[in-house]
Design a protein around this motif. Structure first.
Motif, PDB file in Angstrom:
ATOM      1  N   SER A 190       1.781 -12.039  13.005  1.00 52.62           N
ATOM      2  CA  SER A 190       2.369 -13.257  13.560  1.00 52.62           C
ATOM      3  C   SER A 190       2.823 -14.203  12.450  1.00 52.62           C
ATOM      4  N   SER A 191       2.003 -14.326  11.403  1.00 55.15           N
ATOM      5  CA  SER A 191       2.369 -15.205  10.285  1.00 55.15           C
ATOM      6  C   SER A 191       3.537 -14.643   9.494  1.00 55.15           C
ATOM      7  N   ILE A 192       3.551 -13.331   9.299  1.00 58.52           N
ATOM      8  CA  ILE A 192       4.647 -12.699   8.548  1.00 58.52           C
ATOM      9  C   ILE A 192       5.970 -12.860   9.297  1.00 58.52           C
ATOM     10  N   CYS A 193       5.931 -12.735  10.619  1.00 65.57           N
ATOM     11  CA  CYS A 193       7.155 -12.902  11.414  1.00 65.57           C
ATOM     12  C   CYS A 193       7.703 -14.325  11.303  1.00 65.57           C
ATOM     13  N   GLY A 194       6.820 -15.274  11.007  1.00 68.30           N
ATOM     14  CA  GLY A 194       7.267 -16.664  10.864  1.00 68.30           C
ATOM     15  C   GLY A 194       7.877 -16.980   9.515  1.00 68.30           C
ATOM     16  N   ILE A 195       7.803 -16.039   8.550  1.00 68.88           N
ATOM     17  CA  ILE A 195       8.403 -16.241   7.230  1.00 68.88           C
ATOM     18  C   ILE A 195       9.905 -16.013   7.334  1.00 68.88           C
ATOM     19  N   SER A 196      10.678 -16.929   6.791  1.00 70.80           N
ATOM     20  CA  SER A 196      12.132 -16.867   6.950  1.00 70.80           C
ATOM     21  C   SER A 196      12.800 -15.832   6.049  1.00 70.80           C
ATOM     22  N   SER A 197      12.386 -15.749   4.787  1.00 75.28           N
ATOM     23  CA  SER A 197      13.057 -14.854   3.843  1.00 75.28           C
ATOM     24  C   SER A 197      12.519 -13.433   3.946  1.00 75.28           C
ATOM     25  N   ALA A 198      13.427 -12.465   3.743  1.00 74.57           N
ATOM     26  CA  ALA A 198      13.027 -11.056   3.790  1.00 74.57           C
ATOM     27  C   ALA A 198      12.126 -10.714   2.611  1.00 74.57           C
ATOM     28  N   TYR A 202       8.329  -9.123   2.776  1.00 68.70           N
ATOM     29  CA  TYR A 202       7.954  -7.900   2.059  1.00 68.70           C
ATOM     30  C   TYR A 202       6.757  -8.149   1.145  1.00 68.70           C
ATOM     31  N   LYS A 203       6.746  -9.284   0.453  1.00 68.90           N
ATOM     32  CA  LYS A 203       5.636  -9.604  -0.452  1.00 68.90           C
ATOM     33  C   LYS A 203       4.329  -9.770   0.320  1.00 68.90           C
ATOM     34  N   ALA A 204       4.419 -10.432   1.473  1.00 72.40           N
ATOM     35  CA  ALA A 204       3.213 -10.638   2.295  1.00 72.40           C
ATOM     36  C   ALA A 204       2.694  -9.315   2.838  1.00 72.40           C
ATOM     37  N   PHE A 205       3.615  -8.472   3.298  1.00 73.88           N
ATOM     38  CA  PHE A 205       3.192  -7.188   3.862  1.00 73.88           C
ATOM     39  C   PHE A 205       2.641  -6.259   2.791  1.00 73.88           C
ATOM     40  N   SER A 206       3.201  -6.301   1.580  1.00 72.16           N
ATOM     41  CA  SER A 206       2.763  -5.402   0.510  1.00 72.16           C
ATOM     42  C   SER A 206       1.323  -5.668   0.102  1.00 72.16           C
ATOM     43  N   THR A 207       0.844  -6.899   0.286  1.00 71.38           N
ATOM     44  CA  THR A 207      -0.547  -7.203  -0.050  1.00 71.38           C
ATOM     45  C   THR A 207      -1.529  -6.561   0.930  1.00 71.38           C
ATOM     46  N   CYS A 208      -1.029  -6.166   2.118  1.00 73.75           N
ATOM     47  CA  CYS A 208      -1.891  -5.564   3.139  1.00 73.75           C
ATOM     48  C   CYS A 208      -1.690  -4.061   3.271  1.00 73.75           C
ATOM     49  N   ALA A 209      -0.628  -3.522   2.654  1.00 72.28           N
ATOM     50  CA  ALA A 209      -0.254  -2.127   2.891  1.00 72.28           C
ATOM     51  C   ALA A 209      -1.372  -1.160   2.498  1.00 72.28           C
ATOM     52  N   SER A 210      -1.988  -1.373   1.333  1.00 69.97           N
ATOM     53  CA  SER A 210      -3.034  -0.463   0.866  1.00 69.97           C
ATOM     54  C   SER A 210      -4.242  -0.485   1.795  1.00 69.97           C
ATOM     55  N   HIS A 211      -4.670  -1.694   2.146  1.00 72.63           N
ATOM     56  CA  HIS A 211      -5.834  -1.815   3.033  1.00 72.63           C
ATOM     57  C   HIS A 211      -5.539  -1.224   4.396  1.00 72.63           C
ATOM     58  N   LEU A 212      -4.349  -1.464   4.911  1.00 73.30           N
ATOM     59  CA  LEU A 212      -3.976  -0.929   6.217  1.00 73.30           C
ATOM     60  C   LEU A 212      -3.936   0.591   6.201  1.00 73.30           C
ATOM     61  N   SER A 213      -3.503   1.176   5.083  1.00 78.42           N
ATOM     62  CA  SER A 213      -3.478   2.639   4.956  1.00 78.42           C
ATOM     63  C   SER A 213      -4.889   3.215   4.985  1.00 78.42           C
ATOM     64  N   VAL A 214      -5.806   2.578   4.255  1.00 80.57           N
ATOM     65  CA  VAL A 214      -7.198   3.045   4.206  1.00 80.57           C
ATOM     66  C   VAL A 214      -7.858   2.910   5.574  1.00 80.57           C
ATOM     67  N   VAL A 215      -7.629   1.780   6.253  1.00 80.04           N
ATOM     68  CA  VAL A 215      -8.202   1.560   7.579  1.00 80.04           C
ATOM     69  C   VAL A 215      -7.690   2.614   8.567  1.00 80.04           C
ATOM     70  N   SER A 216      -6.399   2.880   8.531  1.00 80.17           N
ATOM     71  CA  SER A 216      -5.813   3.870   9.441  1.00 80.17           C
ATOM     72  C   SER A 216      -6.394   5.250   9.191  1.00 80.17           C
ATOM     73  N   LEU A 217      -6.533   5.613   7.918  1.00 81.50           N
ATOM     74  CA  LEU A 217      -7.067   6.926   7.570  1.00 81.50           C
ATOM     75  C   LEU A 217      -8.524   7.064   7.984  1.00 81.50           C
ATOM     76  N   PHE A 218      -9.314   6.015   7.740  1.00 80.83           N
ATOM     77  CA  PHE A 218     -10.745   6.056   8.038  1.00 80.83           C
ATOM     78  C   PHE A 218     -10.999   6.114   9.541  1.00 80.83           C
ATOM     79  N   TYR A 219     -10.400   5.190  10.293  1.00 71.47           N
ATOM     80  CA  TYR A 219     -10.696   5.108  11.726  1.00 71.47           C
ATOM     81  C   TYR A 219     -10.049   6.228  12.524  1.00 71.47           C
ATOM     82  N   SER A 220      -8.890   6.725  12.101  1.00 72.50           N
ATOM     83  CA  SER A 220      -8.275   7.842  12.817  1.00 72.50           C
ATOM     84  C   SER A 220      -9.127   9.098  12.697  1.00 72.50           C
ATOM     85  N   SER A 221      -9.715   9.332  11.502  1.00 70.92           N
ATOM     86  CA  SER A 221     -10.570  10.508  11.328  1.00 70.92           C
ATOM     87  C   SER A 221     -11.898  10.348  12.063  1.00 70.92           C
ATOM     88  N   VAL A 222     -12.470   9.138  12.045  1.00 75.16           N
ATOM     89  CA  VAL A 222     -13.728   8.893  12.766  1.00 75.16           C
ATOM     90  C   VAL A 222     -13.533   9.052  14.271  1.00 75.16           C
TER      91      VAL A 222
END
Length: 289
Positions: A190-198, A202-222
Motif C-alpha cells: 500500500s505504501s509503495i503504491c503511494g510513491i509517485s516515482s517509478a 523500485y528502490k522500496a521494493f528491492s529492499t524487500c525482495a530478498s526477504h520475500l523470496s526467503v519467506v516464499s521458499l520457506f512457507y511454500s515448502s512447509v
C-alpha cells in the motif's frame, strides 16, 4: 550441500559482524537468521549423513526426542525471525522517517530474545506431549529424521489429546507468524503504491525482495509438507518436500541475501582481502601462543 549451508551462513555472520556499516537492525536480524539456519540443518543432516555412511538407520528414543526438540526449536526460530524481519521492513518503508527512533538496539534485542523464548516454549510443549505417549518396540519412522507427526503415528497409546494440543500450537505459531508477515507486506504494498516515482517504487521494493523470496521458499515448502501429510499415501512426497525446507532453503538463504545486496557483497570482498586474512591468521596464532 550441508557444508555449503554452514559456510555460506557463517560468511554472512562474519560479513555482518566485521562491517561497521552493516550494524543495522536489518543485518542484525539477518545474522541471527543465519545462525538459526546453521543450527536448524545441524539437527538432522549430520545424523542422516552418518546413517548413510554406516548403513545404519537406528536412533535411540532419547536421541529421537532430542532431535525433535531442537528441530522444532530452530524451525520455530526461523519462522519468528522471518516475522521480525517483515516487521523491520514494514517500519523501514511505512515509517521511514522514524525508523531509527523505532528500531532501537534495545527493541531489536528484545524481538530476537522474544523469538528465542517463544520457540523454546513451542518446542518444549511439543516434545513433552510426545514424551507422554507410550511406544511399542521396533518402531520404524518413514522419514530421514524424527518428525513429530510421524513419531506420534507410531504411539500405542491414545493420541487424541496430543494431536489436538500439537496441531493447535502449530497453527497458532505458524499461522500467527504467516498472518503477521502477510499483514506487514499488505501495508508495504500500500505504501509503495503511494510513491509517485517509478525509481522510488523500485528502490522500496528491492529492499524487500530478498526477504520475500526467503519467506516464499520457506512457507511454500512447509505448507507442502502438511499437504503431503494430509494424503495417507504421500509419505515419499512429504520426505522430498521436507528436504526442501531442511536442506535447500537454508542453503539458498545466503545466496539470496548476498547476490542481490551490494552491502553484503562489499563486506565479503573486504573480508577476503589479503590484509583481512593476514589479520585473522595473526590473531589465531596469537591466541594459540
Amino acid at each position: 550441500m550441508y557444508l555449503i549451508t554452514v559456510f555460506g551462513n557463517l560468511l554472512v555472520i562474519l560479513a555482518v559482524s566485521s562491517g561497521p556499516h552493516l550494524h543495522t537492525p536489518m543485518y542484525f536480524f539477518l545474522s541471527n537468521l543465519s545462525f538459526a539456519d546453521i543450527c536448524f540443518t545441524s539437527t538432522t543432516i549430520p545424523k542422516m549423513l552418518w546413517n548413510i555412511q554406516t548403513h545404519s538407520k537406528v536412533i535411540t528414543y532419547e536421541g529421537c526426542i532430542i532431535q525433535m526438540y531442537f528441530f522444532l526449536l530452530f524451525g520455530g526460530l526461523d519462522a519468528f525471525l522471518l516475522t521480525v524481519m517483515a516487521y523491520d521492513r514494514y517500519v523501514a518503508i511505512c515509517h521511514s522517517l522514524h525508523y531509527m527512533v523505532i528500531m532501537k538496539p534495545r527493541l531489536c534485542g528484545l524481538l530476537v530474545l522474544s523469538s528465542f523464548i517463544m520457540s523454546f516454549l513451542y518446542s518444549l510443549l511439543q516434545s513433552l506431549m510426545v514424551m507422554q505417549l507410550s511406544f511399542c518396540t521396533n518402531n520404524e519412522i518413514p522419514h530421514f529424521f524424527c518428525e513429530t507427526s510421524q513419531v506420534v503415528l507410531l504411539a500405542c497409546s491414545d493420541t487424541s489429546i496430543c494431536d489436538m494440543v500439537m496441531y493447535f500450537a502449530g497453527v497458532l505459531m505458524g499461522g500467527g507468524s504467516l498472518t503477521c508477515i502477510l499483514y506487514s507486506y499488505s501495508q508495504i504494498v500500500s505504501s509503495i503504491c503511494g510513491i509517485s516515482s517509478a525509481q522510488g517504487k523500485y528502490k522500496a521494493f528491492s529492499t524487500c525482495a530478498s526477504h520475500l523470496s526467503v519467506v516464499s521458499l520457506f512457507y511454500s515448502s512447509v505448507l507442502g509438507v502438511y499437504v503431503a501429510y494430509a494424503d495417507t499415501h504421500g509419505s515419499q512426497s512429504s520426505v522430498i518436500t521436507s528436504v526442501m525446507y531442511t536442506v535447500v532453503t537454508p542453503m539458498l538463504n545466503p545466496f539470496i541475501y548476498s547476490l542481490r545486496n551490494n552491502d553484503i557483497k562489499g563486506a565479503l570482498k573486504i573480508l577476503f582481502t589479503k590484509e583481512t586474512i593476514k589479520e585473522i591468521i595473526d590473531l589465531m596464532l596469537k591466541n594459540c601462543c
